[in-house]
Design a protein around this motif. Structure first.
Motif, PDB file in Angstrom:
ATOM      1  N   UNK A 234       0.832  -1.191   0.000  1.00  0.00           N
ATOM      2  CA  UNK A 234       0.000   0.000   0.000  1.00  0.00           C
ATOM      3  C   UNK A 234       0.867   1.241   0.000  1.00  0.00           C
ATOM      4  N   UNK A 235       0.515   2.173  -0.863  1.00  0.00           N
ATOM      5  CA  UNK A 235       1.266   3.412  -0.992  1.00  0.00           C
ATOM      6  C   UNK A 235       0.740   4.427   0.004  1.00  0.00           C
ATOM      7  N   UNK A 236       1.620   5.064   0.720  1.00  0.00           N
ATOM      8  CA  UNK A 236       1.242   6.130   1.633  1.00  0.00           C
ATOM      9  C   UNK A 236       1.331   7.446   0.869  1.00  0.00           C
ATOM     10  N   UNK A 237       0.176   8.006   0.543  1.00  0.00           N
ATOM     11  CA  UNK A 237       0.154   9.228  -0.246  1.00  0.00           C
ATOM     12  C   UNK A 237       0.156  10.472   0.633  1.00  0.00           C
TER      13      UNK A 237
ATOM     14  N   UNK B 134      -2.479  -0.222   9.991  1.00  0.00           N
ATOM     15  CA  UNK B 134      -2.401  -1.655  10.323  1.00  0.00           C
ATOM     16  C   UNK B 134      -3.344  -2.516   9.472  1.00  0.00           C
ATOM     17  N   UNK B 135      -4.523  -2.008   9.183  1.00  0.00           N
ATOM     18  CA  UNK B 135      -5.473  -2.764   8.352  1.00  0.00           C
ATOM     19  C   UNK B 135      -4.949  -2.860   6.929  1.00  0.00           C
ATOM     20  N   UNK B 136      -4.409  -1.762   6.400  1.00  0.00           N
ATOM     21  CA  UNK B 136      -3.845  -1.798   5.043  1.00  0.00           C
ATOM     22  C   UNK B 136      -2.702  -2.797   4.953  1.00  0.00           C
TER      23      UNK B 136
ATOM     24  N   UNK C 153      -4.178  -6.333   5.101  1.00  0.00           N
ATOM     25  CA  UNK C 153      -4.808  -6.658   3.815  1.00  0.00           C
ATOM     26  C   UNK C 153      -3.756  -6.949   2.752  1.00  0.00           C
ATOM     27  N   UNK C 154      -2.665  -6.210   2.797  1.00  0.00           N
ATOM     28  CA  UNK C 154      -1.587  -6.389   1.833  1.00  0.00           C
ATOM     29  C   UNK C 154      -0.915  -7.748   1.932  1.00  0.00           C
TER      30      UNK C 154
ATOM     31  N   UNK D 226      -8.161 -13.626  -1.980  1.00  0.00           N
ATOM     32  CA  UNK D 226      -8.682 -13.521  -0.613  1.00  0.00           C
ATOM     33  C   UNK D 226      -8.980 -12.077  -0.243  1.00  0.00           C
ATOM     34  N   UNK D 227      -8.086 -11.169  -0.649  1.00  0.00           N
ATOM     35  CA  UNK D 227      -8.306  -9.740  -0.370  1.00  0.00           C
ATOM     36  C   UNK D 227      -9.593  -9.261  -1.044  1.00  0.00           C
TER      37      UNK D 227
END
Length: 166
Positions: free
Chosen positions: A94-97, A109-111, A114-115, A121-122
């Motif tokens: 996940x990219x932190x923009x 934490x959820x991202x 999920x990653x 599954x995701x």
């Protein structure tokens, strides 16, 4: 509510632009959350939502079953996300923009959790948790038996719980 949404879809199918807006307003937040979970970055998620909305609303008059609009919408969104990922070779985390909107985006934490899930599954978890689909509906969207969906969903949710407990 379901009957009301079906009536709005029917109006949109007849060309009522206000109904297009109401449908977008109803589903756009969940579409964005789903797309963010699949695409893993804000910009691709926004592109996917916009591209899907335009495509679906252009072709809405040919929709065979207005009661299945939400499934059609999220199936199209799923395909659009996959196309964007493949075009961009997006295999990163996940990219932190720097942009956060607590109502739209997942916590870090959820991202991250999920990653760590495989893409199927995701997608199952997102269709279930974000979009509210049942396993048989997810099966139709993803062309999987509902028993497979339930199994993958149970395993994925268990893995997420373990990741988030640490």
């Amino acid at each position: 509510m379901k009957k009301e949404m079906t009536n709005i879809v029917l109006s949109a199918m007849a060309g009522d632009r206000t109904s297009y807006g109401r449908l977008y307003e109803e589903y756009s937040v969940d579409m964005y959350r789903f797309a963010l979970g699949i695409c893993k970055n804000t910009y691709d998620a926004q592109d996917a939502v916009q591209e899907t909305a335009v495509s679906v609303f252009k072709s809405i008059s040919s929709l065979k079953n207005p009661e299945k609009f939400k499934s059609y919408l999220f199936s199209s969104l799923s395909n659009t996300c996959k196309k964007i990922i493949s075009k961009n070779n997006n295999t990163t985390e996940f990219e932190d923009t720097g942009y956060t909107d607590s109502e739209l985006e997942f916590s870090l934490p959820v991202r991250e959790a999920l990653g760590k899930l495989d893409s199927v599954s995701r997608e199952i978890v997102l269709l279930s948790v974000v979009a509210g689909f049942k396993s048989h509906e997810i099966g139709k969207i993803m062309n999987l038996p509902s028993a497979t969906v339930r199994t993958k969903q149970k395993r994925a949710l268990s893995k997420l719980r373990k990741e988030l407990e640490l």
